[in-house]
Scaffold this motif. Sequence first.
Motif, PDB file in Angstrom:
ATOM      1  N   LYS A 215     -22.681  31.781  20.848  1.00  0.00           N
ATOM      2  CA  LYS A 215     -23.076  30.922  21.648  1.00  0.00           C
ATOM      3  C   LYS A 215     -23.619  31.637  22.907  1.00  0.00           C
ATOM      4  CE  LYS A 215     -19.035  30.833  24.335  1.00  0.00           C
ATOM      5  NZ  LYS A 215     -19.348  31.473  25.625  1.00  0.00           N
ATOM      6  N   PRO A 216     -24.636  30.816  23.628  1.00  0.00           N
ATOM      7  CA  PRO A 216     -25.203  31.317  25.018  1.00  0.00           C
ATOM      8  C   PRO A 216     -23.894  31.360  25.888  1.00  0.00           C
ATOM      9  CG  PRO A 216     -25.883  29.445  24.550  1.00  0.00           C
ATOM     10  CD  PRO A 216     -25.205  29.498  23.339  1.00  0.00           C
ATOM     11  N   ASP A 217     -23.909  32.512  26.932  1.00  0.00           N
ATOM     12  CA  ASP A 217     -22.982  32.487  28.014  1.00  0.00           C
ATOM     13  C   ASP A 217     -23.258  31.176  28.847  1.00  0.00           C
ATOM     14  OD1 ASP A 217     -21.996  34.789  27.003  1.00  0.00           O
ATOM     15  OD2 ASP A 217     -23.323  36.013  28.281  1.00  0.00           O
ATOM     16  N   PHE A 218     -24.512  30.946  28.988  1.00  0.00           N
ATOM     17  CA  PHE A 218     -24.652  29.706  29.710  1.00  0.00           C
ATOM     18  C   PHE A 218     -25.892  29.042  29.462  1.00  0.00           C
ATOM     19  CE2 PHE A 218     -22.903  33.021  32.798  1.00  0.00           C
ATOM     20  CZ  PHE A 218     -21.991  32.282  33.687  1.00  0.00           C
ATOM     21  N   ILE A 219     -25.951  27.706  30.080  1.00  0.00           N
ATOM     22  CA  ILE A 219     -27.211  27.013  29.819  1.00  0.00           C
ATOM     23  C   ILE A 219     -27.525  26.650  31.094  1.00  0.00           C
ATOM     24  CG2 ILE A 219     -27.897  24.803  28.678  1.00  0.00           C
ATOM     25  CD1 ILE A 219     -25.793  24.890  26.653  1.00  0.00           C
ATOM     26  N   TYR A 220     -29.093  26.964  31.328  1.00  0.00           N
ATOM     27  CA  TYR A 220     -29.552  26.542  32.482  1.00  0.00           C
ATOM     28  C   TYR A 220     -30.257  25.238  32.274  1.00  0.00           C
ATOM     29  CZ  TYR A 220     -28.432  31.208  34.531  1.00  0.00           C
ATOM     30  OH  TYR A 220     -27.755  32.271  34.964  1.00  0.00           O
ATOM     31  N   PHE A 221     -30.165  24.001  32.941  1.00  0.00           N
ATOM     32  CA  PHE A 221     -30.755  22.907  33.238  1.00  0.00           C
ATOM     33  C   PHE A 221     -31.670  22.664  34.006  1.00  0.00           C
ATOM     34  CE2 PHE A 221     -26.599  21.765  30.704  1.00  0.00           C
ATOM     35  CZ  PHE A 221     -27.328  21.452  29.393  1.00  0.00           C
ATOM     36  N   GLU A 232     -21.243  26.874  32.058  1.00  0.00           N
ATOM     37  CA  GLU A 232     -20.767  27.906  31.113  1.00  0.00           C
ATOM     38  C   GLU A 232     -20.450  27.183  29.830  1.00  0.00           C
ATOM     39  OE1 GLU A 232     -17.633  31.215  31.179  1.00  0.00           O
ATOM     40  OE2 GLU A 232     -17.364  29.978  32.784  1.00  0.00           O
ATOM     41  N   THR A 233     -20.495  28.048  28.491  1.00  0.00           N
ATOM     42  CA  THR A 233     -20.086  27.575  27.409  1.00  0.00           C
ATOM     43  C   THR A 233     -18.932  27.744  26.947  1.00  0.00           C
ATOM     44  OG1 THR A 233     -21.660  29.026  26.155  1.00  0.00           O
ATOM     45  CG2 THR A 233     -22.714  27.153  27.196  1.00  0.00           C
ATOM     46  N   LYS A 234     -18.500  26.955  25.865  1.00  0.00           N
ATOM     47  CA  LYS A 234     -17.395  27.286  24.897  1.00  0.00           C
ATOM     48  C   LYS A 234     -17.569  27.173  23.694  1.00  0.00           C
ATOM     49  CE  LYS A 234     -14.905  23.262  25.913  1.00  0.00           C
ATOM     50  NZ  LYS A 234     -13.234  22.742  26.765  1.00  0.00           N
ATOM     51  N   TYR A 467     -29.616  36.121  33.164  1.00  0.00           N
ATOM     52  CA  TYR A 467     -29.890  35.208  32.518  1.00  0.00           C
ATOM     53  C   TYR A 467     -29.733  35.551  30.803  1.00  0.00           C
ATOM     54  CZ  TYR A 467     -31.931  32.289  35.787  1.00  0.00           C
ATOM     55  OH  TYR A 467     -32.440  31.676  36.921  1.00  0.00           O
ATOM     56  N   ASN A 468     -29.382  37.067  30.880  1.00  0.00           N
ATOM     57  CA  ASN A 468     -29.339  37.614  29.415  1.00  0.00           C
ATOM     58  C   ASN A 468     -28.241  36.805  28.653  1.00  0.00           C
ATOM     59  OD1 ASN A 468     -29.512  39.290  27.230  1.00  0.00           O
ATOM     60  ND2 ASN A 468     -27.917  40.538  27.713  1.00  0.00           N
ATOM     61  N   ASN A 469     -28.589  36.345  27.140  1.00  0.00           N
ATOM     62  CA  ASN A 469     -27.677  35.719  26.599  1.00  0.00           C
ATOM     63  C   ASN A 469     -27.648  34.322  26.949  1.00  0.00           C
ATOM     64  OD1 ASN A 469     -26.364  35.333  24.022  1.00  0.00           O
ATOM     65  ND2 ASN A 469     -24.256  35.591  25.021  1.00  0.00           N
ATOM     66  N   SER A 470     -28.534  33.651  27.875  1.00  0.00           N
ATOM     67  CA  SER A 470     -28.404  32.363  28.199  1.00  0.00           C
ATOM     68  C   SER A 470     -29.818  31.477  27.532  1.00  0.00           C
ATOM     69  CB  SER A 470     -28.655  32.187  29.721  1.00  0.00           C
ATOM     70  OG  SER A 470     -27.450  32.770  30.388  1.00  0.00           O
ATOM     71  N   MET A 471     -29.264  30.274  27.608  1.00  0.00           N
ATOM     72  CA  MET A 471     -30.416  29.363  27.138  1.00  0.00           C
ATOM     73  C   MET A 471     -30.855  28.588  28.285  1.00  0.00           C
ATOM     74  SD  MET A 471     -30.306  26.728  23.969  1.00  0.00           S
ATOM     75  CE  MET A 471     -29.343  25.574  24.482  1.00  0.00           C
ATOM     76  N   VAL A 485     -32.851  33.844  26.281  1.00  0.00           N
ATOM     77  CA  VAL A 485     -32.975  35.246  26.729  1.00  0.00           C
ATOM     78  C   VAL A 485     -32.458  36.310  26.218  1.00  0.00           C
ATOM     79  CG1 VAL A 485     -33.113  36.420  29.005  1.00  0.00           C
ATOM     80  CG2 VAL A 485     -33.725  33.829  29.173  1.00  0.00           C
ATOM     81  N   ASP A 486     -33.022  37.311  25.922  1.00  0.00           N
ATOM     82  CA  ASP A 486     -32.234  38.487  25.137  1.00  0.00           C
ATOM     83  C   ASP A 486     -32.907  39.803  25.753  1.00  0.00           C
ATOM     84  OD1 ASP A 486     -30.780  39.747  23.587  1.00  0.00           O
ATOM     85  OD2 ASP A 486     -31.765  39.595  21.671  1.00  0.00           O
TER      86      ASP A 486
END
Length: 887
Positions: A215-221, A232-234, A467-471, A485-486
């Motif tokens: 999963k991504p660590d975070f989602i930015y809307f 934050e995601t789970k 932002y790394n590992n975030s969508m 983001v990677d």
Amino acid sequence: MLHQFAPLRFRRKLASISLLLVIVQNETSIAPIINSIYKILTNPKIDNLNPKFTSHFINSKIDTELDEKYIKSYLEFRQSKHLYDPIITLSVYLNYLNTQYSENSVKIPFSWEDWVDLSYLNEFLDDGKSLTCKQFVDKYKYEIDFEWNDSTPSSSLVDKTNCLDTMDYIITDEGKHRSKKLLPGFNFQKKLDKVSTFMGKAYNAKSYLLSYAPKPDFIYFLTDNGKYFRAETKQSSSMLRNGLLKNFLTSESYNGFNPIEQLSKLNKFYEIEHEHTFKLRLNNDNNYQIDIPDENFDVDFATRYKYLFETDDSLLKDNELNFKNSLKRSFQMKTEDIPKYLDEVNITPNHEYRGHKVRENGNHYDSRFFAGFISEMPASEISIHNPRSILNNSEIKSTATPENIKNSILSHLSHLLFTVTFNDGLFLIPAHGTLLSWYFNSMSFPWDEDADVQMPIGDLAEFCLRYNNSMVVENPKYGTAKGYVDCGTAITHREKGNGNNIIDARIIDVDSGMYIDITGLSVSEDEMDENYLKKFDKWVSNELKIDYNILQESRQKEVEMERAYKLRDERERAEKEKLQRERELLKIEKENLEKEKESFEAAKKNYDNKENKNDADDKQRKEKRNLEKSVKDIHKQHKIFNCRNRHFYSYDQFSPLRLTLYEGAPTLVAVNDSALRSQVEIDHDALFNTEHKNYHFSKPLRAWLYAYDILQAELAIGLNPKPDKSVNEIKKNNQIEAREVCPTYRENQVKVFYELVKQSIYDTTSEDLIYTYEYLMDEERNLKNQSQVINYLSKIPVYFKTEKKPFINIFEEVYHNKELTHAHEAEMKLYDNTWNLSDPNIIDNLKPLTNKESLGEWMLKDHAPPRVPLYDYIKFAEQEFKIDKTE
């Protein structure tokens, strides 16, 4: 067969054409045609009447009367098949986020099943259609270097194949989140590095996303004015299995699916606006300019992020812990040993698909999100579809072109990235071909498959930390683009090394795998060659060359000294060997032992004295070298920096920067026009070359025209452009180079353009744009509001079109870029007196931006990307043929 009303509408089209083009009779200039187009398309009543032309999702809400039927079909379908509807996903997740805020929580469940179109895997879900890992590898021609028998359990080879059969996968920790019905039989733990066909790679990617992708660590809307909500995601199962969708449908507030409305309901208390946003800083500068701090190009990572290493891991957020671990790995690696981090798609060369050789390669797609080569596949097989078309469960018909799909993806992905970095106060600058495309009309080239941007290393580090590992999810007013983001794991190494990691980071389109390359700029130990030294004549003082000459002379002396020391060592070694031989003779000549022993000891003493002297010489030489300037010292003193692909720049080529727009998003470029041109690093003439491969840049339209469209228009009016190949051969591939058709076009510009306009009118939607304009302007109708117009247009019947459709629809192109290209032209006239990509006779009916204040104020407002949102475009292209059975 045309609809029975087609003849009437065809007459309306001809009448519209006549009305539009009557002004060009007896005219020799193309300006009247363009001015007529601008006049029509700048009328505010045209906005939002047409799905193909709309710039945002106002038409994408599911109609109220279709909700129950569509949702029932959607729910039934997703029980046994994969289906992605971005409007449903965004509505449900934003609604859930709102409930979390009310409970003082910002953690949301996440499953890639809800965010990616996995319908490619549906063909393996029917009875008897699933494939084991071995069957998959055999069918899609993966190159393996080990034996694999049919009876071998997948679990015993998983270290080599990274694949588990469903019976082995379903009992794993990851498998508990998945429905067995939705597994294709093969379940990949990783993207496969082995060579395969491109469809094998696409299935591999989809399986990986379904079964194992983290999963991504975070989602930015993203919201308005550069703000965003961060969640934050789970790890979870899909929204059908974890209850999110059911809770949304049964909630008292449920009123259909509208992500714009759901976003507006979120508690503004949790909305984030970065304190260092460039908007605040540029608003305080009447010239809308800003300097890059030169320390941004030279970062001591150990010092700057000392606080991370002093904080216990349990107290760090996921993104902070990941960045800390990444720095640890980077510190431990040697530059020459760093493995390649970012992977593209590695396909079997020259393989065939549907009877033709595959022309695309995988160099412009990330292997994890790869969804197939869009330009190689029939429209029905491209993985990005209107979900209603998939529900229809029949052959998909589409008027979408691969190029338009790619243009939409890249436009919205660029808009995402530039919006985020600008509003976070992070310096990110268009580079290479992307900068050149900005120079023409502030948009990507229509043939681009990726983009390039650069960041000072300090800004890149902060970007990766946040932002790394975030969508990042696009503001739903503008579309449904999603960027993952990677960032690489060797950010502290700033030299090219083995060349495996010249790209530092990427933002990747989740729907297709297309990406934007991000490279860091920093001072480094990489040396410039003679060409770069010459290039910097006008940007730095002569001291740079002097320092480089001193360095080279010092190295030459060092080489000579090394040779001298080598000769000395060889002489001393020979002397030592001679002494050793003499010592052996002493053993034989016993009678002279004492005498020879004394002689030997004397010689040895002399040799030891020489050894001590040599050690002193070496010590002195090392001390001298430490006093000399290193390459990095020279670059730091003269403010020279480079990316890891050894593109060198001086500070004055970048700073100060001024506000501009790219793909509708705010960004920054150098104020100095000669600095801008020097960054492009190509022949100066390319900045004014209006022909490139299959495209011609139309100054009146401020847009690129497809050469094949020009050829079609020339042939239609009886012109003979005399191309290199026969017309039949050209029609086979729908391609011809601009140089072959442009001489005839320039000689007959008005006639050819007249024909291009007619072709574009034929390509308008069932809600005929020109007729719409006439209807709106008819005062006798006395319409009281826009809803009446929309209601009227919705009753106009859809019919199949048989006329030739142009690749570039002039009306669509101008509609979407008119404001942005208008501003770009005003900007370039203010800043660059050599810019000549405009026609002084064209009037676009927009408010003139004649000074930096009015221009800057307009640029700092929110603007939609210039291209149609991907799913709006796909929806139109597939619904045009009325293939949706739910209607």
